[in-house]
Design an enzyme around this catalytic site. Structure first.
Site, PDB file in Angstrom:
ATOM      1  CB  THR B 243       2.597  -5.679  11.085  1.00 28.52           C
ATOM      2  OG1 THR B 243       1.757  -5.616   9.939  1.00 28.52           O
ATOM      3  CG2 THR B 243       2.907  -4.263  11.405  1.00 28.52           C
ATOM      4  NE  ARG B 271      -5.651  -4.212   3.784  1.00 23.33           N
ATOM      5  CZ  ARG B 271      -4.817  -4.349   4.684  1.00 23.33           C
ATOM      6  NH1 ARG B 271      -3.469  -4.426   4.211  1.00 23.33           N
ATOM      7  NH2 ARG B 271      -5.034  -5.060   5.825  1.00 23.33           N
ATOM      8  CB  THR B 294       1.057  -7.232  14.262  1.00 21.06           C
ATOM      9  OG1 THR B 294       0.868  -8.449  13.237  1.00 21.06           O
ATOM     10  CG2 THR B 294       1.172  -7.912  15.626  1.00 21.06           C
ATOM     11  N   GLY B 295      -2.015  -7.475  12.939  1.00 23.19           N
ATOM     12  CA  GLY B 295      -3.185  -8.297  12.446  1.00 23.19           C
ATOM     13  C   GLY B 295      -4.001  -8.064  11.220  1.00 23.19           C
ATOM     14  N   GLY B 297      -5.793  -5.884   9.447  1.00 22.72           N
ATOM     15  CA  GLY B 297      -5.918  -4.460   9.494  1.00 22.72           C
ATOM     16  C   GLY B 297      -7.324  -4.004   9.505  1.00 22.72           C
TER      17      GLY B 297
END
Lengths: 377, 377
Positions: B243, B271, B294-295, B297
């Site tokens: 992201t 998703r 960011t990670g 989600g």
């Protein structure tokens, strides 16, 4: 941490200050002091200083531990907030709503009473409302601009912050069940559109043709919304955010929350509201509260309404009703938004807060007698 | 309210306590006290008691007013967090990333420096990263299970909490521009799928055929994700949440935040992650901070990561870096999630917090010299 733990800790602290206060009053009102009294005064100064510095720690409220037992099993529901006026409601129509709200309360409460989980009680209560054409969710979902019924739902478990949601689904009979399946059977939280429908089908959930959701009254609402000038007398009736929701507390002290909606009449462009958004329309955390919202979804998203109630309790030290009041009556209303929410904390304290004319709502607790309300008064 | 106002107020309070403290030390270390000193002691007791009671008010932190001027124009970006190891990166590849991060910083900063708005600077910086195949957003979006590129983006204006987002779009060249259009040109916050694409087209945004997003390296990632056993050496490289995001502060003291992503490689069932969710992946409020995450989600949604940083500052009285640390290093990591965030407060204080091995990131402020980082060390 839990608000009640905080209340307990604060009450305990306050009691301590009251004792100090009494001693100080005696000391300052006495013009002649003995050496012993001066020593006491010294000790008090040191003690107060220590308490003062401790009370100024940034993390004070974040470190209060959960110490109190949970309250009685409780379930709260809403069937949407909006322009719901007594003058526009017939006694028959009112009875229809009241009966269905009571049926939803009874259905959820039966699970709690039988030792079931709050999560399952939330699903049971919401299913009753989804299966009724009275509410804008499931069977009674409103129509989009394109004449479709696109539904959203979400659910959250306060014991572990697990959550599931679906958005823009058109063929799933009970979107709340699909939200639960996303939570339990996938690694995801939110699924949208065709993908969510495919998942629901693969999980064996009940799929219906889109015609199942056709309701002539809802279709007339769409026509009025598309041509607002033609039937002005009915605009008020249409300004209703008919989302349904439920929050529950089970005998294990676990909170859960769920929300289901057909969205806004005449919505376009794949608009998604707050109902499938964890933190906006739905939130649950054992340490604070369970919340389900209904209203102008865009404002609920921008204000993170459901999670904000929890954050105000956890970090701001507010009670559930003060937190709900702050979010709905101050922030939401102040920004020009409309709507309401139901909330429940781990002590079984209930909030049903709204800044609209009315909100279909009700609660049921240990005696098993559901209470329902529609109007503000 | 603003953190700096709180800092100011708390520093002011602390100063006061220090003075009281010094007087008390003199008083308690002196065995013989004059009447005058006893009177001073009395006054101190009353003063301390008053301060103590005031400091115990639940609403203390909620009522601090904004008093300090904003910091210098600042812009912070990230290009994703994850398993980014120096040992797996060639000097050429590292230079490619660094150059592109610097280009993004320069592009956004030019707008701030020219007197432009933080919102426009955020869009400019993110567009540079969306147009590069290096990052998992726009041109470099990863593939879904079905071999498609489905993108999400969101943007928020800290001055009025206006927000816009798109989810699951496949034909919009710059999803961040579409998110901005939703915010500016519609009454909605979030649009998904075909509806969002139709809206973007009607608004005259740049539409590209899905083949524009085809990238052979990303396609190989999908094949590896579908057959994880075959090329184990590359799994580390794939565990990257690519992201992109940006937060900015302009000369008017307004904060803004934006996030754009291609989601997870091999994602199924429509998703939707945290990037298009206001409060999860993106949040901005002048009084507290701007955040882009960011990670993984799902964890970001369940924890309301972006808004939680703001709430910890507003209600918990934490500084930006302490709030970011609490959310990423304690809550997210403690729950088993992974990722990071960039944050910026109204004083221009920067947070770049992550619990992964690395995060592509950088910032630029008044001197106009961008600084970029990739690894933890």
């Amino acid at each position: 941490m839990v608000k009640d733990a905080q209340n307990y800790a604060l009450a305990h602290e306050n009691k301590k200050y009251c004792s100090i206060n009494s001693i100080i009053l005696v000391l300052i009102s006495n013009p002649y002091l003995s050496n012993c009294q001066i020593d006491i005064m010294r000790c008090l100064l040191i003690l107060q200083l220590a308490v003062l510095l401790a009370s100024c720690s940034d993390d004070r409220r974040l470190n209060v531990r959960q110490i109190s037992p949970p309250g009685p099993i409780t379930l709260v529901i809403h069937g949407g907030a909006g322009t719901i006026l007594r003058s526009e409601m017939s006694p028959e129509r009112e009875k229809e709503y009241t009966d269905k709200l009571l049926a939803a309360l009874d259905s959820g409460f039966a699970i709690l009473h039988g030792g079931g989980k709050s999560l399952d009680a939330v699903i049971a209560a919401i299913k009753v409302m989804e299966d009724s054409p009275l509410f804008n969710a499931g069977k009674g979902a409103v129509f989009t601009h394109d004449g479709r019924n696109e539904m959203d739902a979400s659910i959250m478990d306060g014991s572990d912050l697990m959550a599931g949601a679906v958005a823009g689904v058109t063929t799933i009979k009970n979107p709340i069940v699909a939200a639960h399946a996303v939570m339990m059977k996938s690694k995801h939280v939110l699924m949208a559109g065709k993908g969510a429908e495919q998942f629901a089908e693969e999980e064996g959930l009940e799929i219906v043709p889109p015609s199942y959701f056709f309701d002539s009254a809802r279709y007339r609402q769409l026509q009025r919304a598309k041509n607002p000038g033609k039937e002005t007398s009915s605009i008020g009736q249409d300004r209703k955010f008919g989302t349904v929701g439920c929050v529950a507390l089970d005998r294990y002290g676990n909170l859960a929350a769920g929300t289901s909606t057909g969205g806004m009449t005449n919505k376009k462009y794949g608009r998604v509201g707050d109902s499938p958004i964890i933190g906006a329309g739905t939130y649950a955390k054992n340490g604070t509260c369970a919340v389900s919202g209904t209203g102008w979804g865009e404002y609920f998203i921008r204000l993170n309404v459901a999670y904000d109630v929890s954050a105000l309790m956890e970090y701001g030290g507010l009670s559930l009703d003060k937190a709900a009041d702050s979010v709905i009556m101050k922030k939401l209303k102040g920004m020009g938004g409309e709507g309401g929410l139901i909330g429940l904390d781990r002590q079984g304290r209930v909030a049903m807060t709204f800044c609209t004319e009315g909100m279909y709502r009700g609660y049921i607790t240990k005696k098993g007698q559901g209470k329902t309300f529609i109007y503000r008064d």
